[in-house]
Enzyme design. Structure first.
Site, PDB file in Angstrom:
ATOM      1  N   GLN A   1       1.182  -1.374   0.178  1.00 22.75           N
ATOM      2  CA  GLN A   1      -0.055   0.243   0.003  1.00 22.75           C
ATOM      3  C   GLN A   1       1.062   1.088   0.123  1.00 22.75           C
ATOM      4  O   GLN A   1       1.366   1.988   0.797  1.00 22.75           O
ATOM      5  CB  GLN A   1      -0.386   0.251   1.230  1.00 22.75           C
ATOM      6  CG  GLN A   1      -1.906  -1.670   1.374  1.00 22.75           C
ATOM      7  CD  GLN A   1      -3.224  -1.556   1.985  1.00 22.75           C
ATOM      8  OE1 GLN A   1      -3.979  -1.442   1.787  1.00 22.75           O
ATOM      9  NE2 GLN A   1      -2.617  -1.584   3.650  1.00 22.75           N
TER      10      GLN A   1
ATOM     11  N   HIS B   1       6.125   4.123   6.057  1.00 21.56           N
ATOM     12  CA  HIS B   1       7.823   4.014   6.204  1.00 21.56           C
ATOM     13  C   HIS B   1       7.303   2.335   4.781  1.00 21.56           C
ATOM     14  O   HIS B   1       6.576   1.716   5.160  1.00 21.56           O
ATOM     15  CB  HIS B   1       8.090   3.211   7.012  1.00 21.56           C
ATOM     16  CG  HIS B   1       9.665   2.914   7.329  1.00 21.56           C
ATOM     17  ND1 HIS B   1      10.573   2.758   8.527  1.00 21.56           N
ATOM     18  CD2 HIS B   1      10.844   1.729   6.385  1.00 21.56           C
ATOM     19  CE1 HIS B   1      11.418   2.817   7.625  1.00 21.56           C
ATOM     20  NE2 HIS B   1      11.622   1.699   6.967  1.00 21.56           N
TER      21      HIS B   1
ATOM     22  N   HIS C   1       7.592  -0.714   2.865  1.00 18.17           N
ATOM     23  CA  HIS C   1       7.307  -2.115   3.782  1.00 18.17           C
ATOM     24  C   HIS C   1       6.277  -3.159   2.755  1.00 18.17           C
ATOM     25  O   HIS C   1       5.191  -2.536   1.804  1.00 18.17           O
ATOM     26  CB  HIS C   1       6.616  -2.258   4.829  1.00 18.17           C
ATOM     27  CG  HIS C   1       5.040  -1.672   5.289  1.00 18.17           C
ATOM     28  ND1 HIS C   1       4.637  -0.204   5.776  1.00 18.17           N
ATOM     29  CD2 HIS C   1       3.465  -2.103   4.971  1.00 18.17           C
ATOM     30  CE1 HIS C   1       3.466   0.307   5.056  1.00 18.17           C
ATOM     31  NE2 HIS C   1       2.726  -1.365   5.229  1.00 18.17           N
TER      32      HIS C   1
ATOM     33  N   HIS D   1       3.647  -6.423   2.642  1.00 21.41           N
ATOM     34  CA  HIS D   1       3.187  -7.570   2.915  1.00 21.41           C
ATOM     35  C   HIS D   1       3.104  -9.135   2.516  1.00 21.41           C
ATOM     36  O   HIS D   1       2.740  -8.892   0.895  1.00 21.41           O
ATOM     37  CB  HIS D   1       1.350  -7.166   2.844  1.00 21.41           C
ATOM     38  CG  HIS D   1       0.637  -5.445   3.722  1.00 21.41           C
ATOM     39  ND1 HIS D   1       0.787  -5.338   4.896  1.00 21.41           N
ATOM     40  CD2 HIS D   1       1.537  -4.363   3.158  1.00 21.41           C
ATOM     41  CE1 HIS D   1       0.131  -4.454   5.010  1.00 21.41           C
ATOM     42  NE2 HIS D   1       0.660  -3.504   4.201  1.00 21.41           N
TER      43      HIS D   1
HETATM   44  P1  AMP Z   1       0.050  -0.642   6.284  1.00 18.97           P
HETATM   45  O1  AMP Z   1      -1.492  -0.613   6.418  1.00 18.97           O
HETATM   46  O2  AMP Z   1       0.121  -1.049   4.718  1.00 18.97           O
HETATM   47  O3  AMP Z   1       0.648   0.436   6.270  1.00 18.97           O
HETATM   48  O4  AMP Z   1       0.173  -1.587   6.977  1.00 18.97           O
HETATM   49  C1  AMP Z   1       0.686  -1.567   8.156  1.00 18.97           C
HETATM   50  C2  AMP Z   1       1.032  -2.515   8.907  1.00 18.97           C
HETATM   51  O5  AMP Z   1       2.088  -2.736   9.752  1.00 18.97           O
HETATM   52  C3  AMP Z   1      -0.392  -3.238   9.353  1.00 18.97           C
HETATM   53  O6  AMP Z   1      -0.359  -4.558   8.662  1.00 18.97           O
HETATM   54  C4  AMP Z   1      -0.009  -2.988  11.320  1.00 18.97           C
HETATM   55  O7  AMP Z   1      -0.475  -4.244  11.286  1.00 18.97           O
HETATM   56  C5  AMP Z   1       1.518  -3.596  11.091  1.00 18.97           C
HETATM   57  N1  AMP Z   1       1.664  -2.215  11.771  1.00 18.97           N
HETATM   58  C6  AMP Z   1       1.590  -1.458  12.586  1.00 18.97           C
HETATM   59  N2  AMP Z   1       2.505  -1.591  13.732  1.00 18.97           N
HETATM   60  C7  AMP Z   1       3.066  -2.713  13.811  1.00 18.97           C
HETATM   61  C8  AMP Z   1       4.050  -3.210  14.999  1.00 18.97           C
HETATM   62  N3  AMP Z   1       4.809  -2.122  16.260  1.00 18.97           N
HETATM   63  N4  AMP Z   1       4.492  -4.194  14.793  1.00 18.97           N
HETATM   64  C9  AMP Z   1       4.762  -4.736  13.810  1.00 18.97           C
HETATM   65  N5  AMP Z   1       3.402  -4.664  12.959  1.00 18.97           N
HETATM   66  C10 AMP Z   1       3.198  -3.253  13.411  1.00 18.97           C
END
Ligand code: AMP
Length: 451
Positions: free
Chosen positions: A387, A398, A400, A402
């Protein structure tokens, strides 16, 4: 003071300058008086220069006075850090080593936190060997064992601090490598000679700050240490734009500055030099970092810190960790659905903000981890998603990726997973998150594939 003004408070750091001699006790007392002054000015971290334990008059004397990490000097600084509730950067002390070559020391930079614990140590890697024909001969390698690795930036109240020492300043590769590893502040505790200091000190410090877009904090020895040796001084703090924001006066002194990481981010966003690098022309920097004390390492993930224990994979420029709130809403939940994230080590908001080697490293990591996830969960399909930007559902700024394993019929409609991806992290209240125990267990089982 109301809550809003408290939130606006920026961390303050102090940089120190003094003239050390062979008198250890006096040097320590001067450092303590500087630390006390810094404390009155609300500094949370004080940076002391290289050789802040002593500067010997002869090589022999320097060797004899050296101590171990659990010796008197560092123990006393640990007590001071705890009593004064301050972090300390002991820019360099002569560390006695107990190997066969007892006539050598290590030039060790030590970071102590406000509870008195040693957070990291870095042994100076570039040794100052100057041998000018008919002129000065100063060969640090005659009595010092060089360090063999860069140390991962240390998370402090002021941001992530990359550790260097003095002569390391002349090797921009090291500063770039640390920045690539997430450093926001670079430290160069030093004892520059008068001649080199006059000609190069400020230019080098400002250059490192400008090219890395980091704060640069440079504590310094100053003045005459003995008949044979004197130092340039001019301890200073440079901001990520390259401006000198604090500088010590002549003699023993401290200077303080606020560290504003929002300002740093603004500079990095406005001039994204990492994105503009032409690695196709001059190659990449391959980082050889040494892990610090395992339990102390953490990684930046947007506004979050990811603990080392949640990380199961790390490459030169990327890392992967277990999700705190995975998408779980599947039909076949007899299968404990895993949902891992792969991110860049350096903080970058969008995919387009990554440099070409970072993109390549990130997707090589995704590929490697994908194979493991398929094997671990005996599946033959995955959802791999990014995303990218708020309108796409990105909640953590940041980059990332999935990764989720898929089985036939796991969702009523195949693409329902995207709805879940959209929804799953709407509620991030503490009670909705996974247990620490579950996360540790999952990270541990995945880590085994990469050991
Ligand atoms: P997005 O919505 O694509 O930005 O995804 C963010 C992802 O980060 C989600 O799947 C959250 O569950 C995950 N997330 C947020 N904070 C943390 C954290 N502290 N440790 C591990 N995963 C996290």
């Amino acid at each position: 003071m109301d809550a809003n003004s408290l939130a606006d408070l920026k961390p303050v750091v102090a940089v120190a300058q003094l003239t050390c001699t062979a008198d250890k006790k006096r040097n320590f007392e001067t450092c303590i008086s500087l630390i006390k002054r810094a404390s009155k000015l609300k500094a949370q971290i004080v940076f002391l220069p290289e050789a802040c334990d002593y500067i010997g008059e002869t090589k022999q004397q320097s060797m004899e006075m050296a101590e171990t990490l659990d010796g008197d000097v560092i123990s006393k600084y640990r007590t001071v850090a705890k009593e004064m509730n301050m972090w300390l950067s002991i820019g360099g002390f002569h560390q006695r080593v107990s190997d066969a070559d007892s006539l050598k020391v290590r030039n060790t930079h030590v970071i102590i936190d406000n509870s008195g614990s040693i957070k990291a140590t870095y042994d100076k890697t570039h040794l100052f060997d100057l041998d000018i024909k008919g002129g000065v001969r100063l060969c640090e390698s005659d009595y010092t064992i060089p360090g063999s690795s860069i140390v991962e930036p240390v998370l402090t109240p002021a941001g992530r601090v990359g550790l260097c020492t003095c002569y390391d300043l002349r090797f921009p590769e090291m500063s770039l490598a640390l920045t690539q590893q997430g450093a926001e502040l670079l430290t160069f505790p030093s004892a520059f000679t008068q001649t080199t200091g006059q000609a190069h000190w400020e230019v080098l410090l400002r250059s490192r700050a400008i090219e890395t877009q980091c704060y640069v904090i440079a504590a310094a020895q100053t003045g005459k240490h003995s008949d044979k040796r004197s130092s340039y001084g001019h301890a200073m703090i440079v901001d990520p734009w390259g401006s000198v924001v604090a500088q010590c006066h002549e003699g023993a002194d401290i200077a303080v500055a606020e560290i504003d990481l929002d300002y740093l981010q603004k500079i990095r966003d406005g001039m994204p030099v990492w994105q503009h690098r032409r690695h196709d022309l001059y190659g990449t920097i391959n980082v050889q970092t040494k892990g610090r004390i395992e339990s102390e390492i953490s990684y930046r993930f947007g506004q979050h810190q990811i603990r080392n224990s949640h990380v199961f994979f790390k490459s030169a420029l990327s890392y992967a960790f277990v999700n705190i709130k995975p998408v779980l809403n599947c039909f076949l939940c007899s299968l404990t659905l895993v949902h891992v994230l792969v991110s860049s080590l350096r903080h970058a908001k969008r995919l387009a903000d990554l440099s070409q080697p970072e993109v390549s490293d990130l997707f090589t990591a995704v590929q490697t981890i994908s194979r493991v996830i398929e094997k671990h969960f005996s599946v033959s399909s995955l959802t791999v998603a990014i995303q990218d930007g708020p309108a796409s559902g990105q909640t953590v700024e940041h980059v990332h990726v999935h990764i989720l394993p898929r089985k036939p019929g796991d969702f009523p409609e195949n693409d329902d997973i995207y709805k879940e991806l959209q929804k799953h992290d709407e509620d991030m209240s503490v009670t909705s998150l996974r247990s620490e125990e579950e996360m540790l267990k999952e990270a541990e089982s995945l880590r085994e594939y990469f050991s």
